[in-house]
Enzyme design. Sequence first.
Site, short mmCIF file in Angstrom:
data_model
loop_
_atom_site.label_atom_id
_atom_site.label_comp_id
_atom_site.label_asym_id
_atom_site.label_seq_id
_atom_site.Cartn_x
_atom_site.Cartn_y
_atom_site.Cartn_z
N HIS A 92 0.81 -1.22 0.00
CA HIS A 92 0.00 0.00 0.00
C HIS A 92 0.84 1.26 0.00
CE1 HIS A 92 -3.62 -2.41 1.74
NE2 HIS A 92 -3.48 -2.56 0.44
N ASN A 97 -2.99 -12.44 16.02
CA ASN A 97 -3.76 -11.22 16.11
C ASN A 97 -4.25 -10.98 17.54
OD1 ASN A 97 -4.60 -9.06 14.29
ND2 ASN A 97 -6.70 -9.62 14.83
N GLU A 156 -7.26 -10.10 18.39
CA GLU A 156 -8.62 -10.65 18.54
C GLU A 156 -9.01 -11.35 17.24
OE1 GLU A 156 -10.58 -6.94 19.31
OE2 GLU A 156 -9.80 -6.15 17.43
C1 BV8 Z 1 -8.59 -2.10 -4.94
C2 BV8 Z 1 -2.90 3.07 2.66
C3 BV8 Z 1 -9.20 -2.41 -7.17
C4 BV8 Z 1 -3.63 4.34 2.88
C5 BV8 Z 1 -4.74 1.50 2.66
C6 BV8 Z 1 -16.51 -0.62 -2.43
C7 BV8 Z 1 -16.13 0.59 -2.99
C8 BV8 Z 1 -14.80 0.88 -3.32
C9 BV8 Z 1 -13.81 -0.07 -3.09
C10 BV8 Z 1 -14.22 -1.26 -2.52
C11 BV8 Z 1 -15.53 -1.56 -2.18
N1 BV8 Z 1 -15.58 -2.79 -1.65
C12 BV8 Z 1 -14.33 -3.30 -1.62
C13 BV8 Z 1 -13.51 -2.39 -2.16
C14 BV8 Z 1 -12.10 -2.56 -2.35
C15 BV8 Z 1 -11.39 -1.78 -1.25
C16 BV8 Z 1 -11.76 -2.34 0.10
O1 BV8 Z 1 -11.37 -3.44 0.44
N2 BV8 Z 1 -12.54 -1.55 0.86
C17 BV8 Z 1 -12.96 -1.99 2.18
C18 BV8 Z 1 -13.10 -0.76 3.09
C19 BV8 Z 1 -14.27 -2.74 2.04
N3 BV8 Z 1 -9.99 -1.99 -1.53
C20 BV8 Z 1 -9.35 -1.12 -2.32
O2 BV8 Z 1 -9.82 -0.10 -2.75
C21 BV8 Z 1 -7.94 -1.55 -2.70
N4 BV8 Z 1 -7.80 -1.43 -4.12
O3 BV8 Z 1 -9.46 -2.85 -4.59
O4 BV8 Z 1 -8.31 -1.82 -6.24
C22 BV8 Z 1 -8.70 -2.07 -8.48
C23 BV8 Z 1 -8.84 -3.02 -9.46
C24 BV8 Z 1 -8.39 -2.72 -10.71
C25 BV8 Z 1 -7.80 -1.48 -10.98
C26 BV8 Z 1 -7.67 -0.53 -9.96
C27 BV8 Z 1 -8.13 -0.82 -8.72
C28 BV8 Z 1 -6.89 -0.64 -2.11
C29 BV8 Z 1 -6.94 -0.71 -0.62
C30 BV8 Z 1 -5.75 0.03 -0.06
C31 BV8 Z 1 -6.22 1.23 0.72
N5 BV8 Z 1 -5.07 1.81 1.43
N6 BV8 Z 1 -3.65 1.98 3.28
C32 BV8 Z 1 -3.35 4.91 4.24
O5 BV8 Z 1 -2.75 4.23 5.10
O6 BV8 Z 1 -3.75 6.07 4.45
S1 BV8 Z 1 -5.70 0.40 3.49
C33 BV8 Z 1 -5.37 0.52 5.13
O7 BV8 Z 1 -6.49 -0.05 5.78
C34 BV8 Z 1 -4.22 -0.35 5.59
O8 BV8 Z 1 -3.15 -0.31 4.70
C35 BV8 Z 1 -4.81 -1.70 5.73
O9 BV8 Z 1 -4.78 -2.39 4.53
C36 BV8 Z 1 -6.23 -1.37 6.07
C37 BV8 Z 1 -6.46 -1.48 7.54
O10 BV8 Z 1 -6.41 -2.78 7.82
P1 BV8 Z 1 -5.48 -3.30 9.00
O11 BV8 Z 1 -4.05 -3.08 8.66
O12 BV8 Z 1 -5.95 -4.67 9.23
O13 BV8 Z 1 -5.79 -2.41 10.26
P2 BV8 Z 1 -7.10 -2.47 11.13
O14 BV8 Z 1 -7.09 -1.30 12.03
O15 BV8 Z 1 -8.28 -2.72 10.23
O16 BV8 Z 1 -6.93 -3.81 12.01
C38 BV8 Z 1 -5.89 -3.87 12.96
C39 BV8 Z 1 -5.88 -5.28 13.49
O17 BV8 Z 1 -4.81 -5.40 14.42
C40 BV8 Z 1 -7.15 -5.64 14.24
O18 BV8 Z 1 -7.57 -6.94 13.86
C41 BV8 Z 1 -6.72 -5.62 15.70
O19 BV8 Z 1 -7.38 -6.61 16.47
C42 BV8 Z 1 -5.27 -5.97 15.61
N7 BV8 Z 1 -4.45 -5.42 16.68
C43 BV8 Z 1 -4.60 -4.24 17.32
N8 BV8 Z 1 -3.62 -4.11 18.24
C44 BV8 Z 1 -2.83 -5.22 18.15
C45 BV8 Z 1 -3.36 -6.04 17.16
N9 BV8 Z 1 -2.82 -7.23 16.84
C46 BV8 Z 1 -1.71 -7.59 17.52
N10 BV8 Z 1 -1.15 -6.85 18.49
C47 BV8 Z 1 -1.68 -5.67 18.83
N11 BV8 Z 1 -1.10 -4.94 19.81
#
Ligand code: BV8
Length: 244
Positions: A119, A211, A213
């Site tokens: 990303h 993870n 959770e």
């Molecule tokens: C794509 C950079 C296609 C930016 C990021 C509807 C409309 C539009 C798009 C979509 C849609 N439905 C689906 C999509 C696709 C979309 C998507 O998935 N959306 C989601 C919201 C449904 N995806 C995209 O758009 C991707 N691109 O699909 O392109 C395409 C095809 C052809 C041609 C062109 C394009 C691109 C996605 C990338 C977005 N950018 N990051 C920035 O940082 O500002 S995403 C960003 O969010 C992160 O990089 C990461 O990927 C995501 C967050 O997820 P996590 O890292 O898991 O973090 P989160 O907080 O969610 O979870 C943390 C976890 O850690 C938890 O489980 C927690 O329990 C745990 N934790 C907490 N503390 C601890 C721990 N574990 C261990 N120890 C601890 N102490």
Amino acid sequence: MATTIRNIVILTGAGISAESGIDTFRAGANGGPSLWEQHRVEDVATPEAFARDPDLVHRFYDMRRAAIQTKRPNPAHVALARLDAEWPGSLLIVTQNVDDLHERAGAPLGHNQRLLHMHGEHLKAWCTSCDIRSPWRSELSSRPPCPVCGARGLRPDVVWFGEMPYRMGDIYAALREADLFVSIGTSGAVYPAAGFVQNAVELGVHTLELNLEESQGSRMFHETRLGVASEVVPTWVDEILGRD
Ligand code: BV8
């Protein structure tokens, strides 16, 4: 568990950097989306938001780019750097994170070949005129000139929602060769990263989740270990290096 593990693919998410003081994306109340200036990240991290209000998006990334430079890697990052240095087989660490804590955890030789920021990275600026990506640690809000072509069209080199993540071909190729897929600190909410476990299972690869959770993909993992990354990751690395 596969009898002999040679090739490992690891996916890391915001959870591996949580104990370093970098907010996860679901740090909001009861796991809701974390907010910034009352904006959901998903609403700011898009090309549309950048076109509509570039100052807001630059402010968002300037703040985070500065913030990560005050943070330090935690034992989970250090353990993965040790694995990178000592693992005899192939290893690819695919991170969804845009911080540089994996790099700063200890960069054994060739570390960058085994680390892939799918990303993008906070510490890079991408010129929308000449397409060159340059290392970048300061702000972009003042529209500084591109170091290469001088145009004032730099954007964060971060993959926004709706944009294609980097090096997907390399990631799928590594999954096809893998004996083990390990997911660390990710909620499994964002695709295509959230789909890697499914790909791995279909390829007959053993899958392990470390993870805090249960995540949205937990049911697809052969094994899930719950706990904080700074504890569960070093324990797992000792195990896989035969040090348990
Ligand atoms: C794509 C950079 C296609 C930016 C990021 C509807 C409309 C539009 C798009 C979509 C849609 N439905 C689906 C999509 C696709 C979309 C998507 O998935 N959306 C989601 C919201 C449904 N995806 C995209 O758009 C991707 N691109 O699909 O392109 C395409 C095809 C052809 C041609 C062109 C394009 C691109 C996605 C990338 C977005 N950018 N990051 C920035 O940082 O500002 S995403 C960003 O969010 C992160 O990089 C990461 O990927 C995501 C967050 O997820 P996590 O890292 O898991 O973090 P989160 O907080 O969610 O979870 C943390 C976890 O850690 C938890 O489980 C927690 O329990 C745990 N934790 C907490 N503390 C601890 C721990 N574990 C261990 N120890 C601890 N102490």
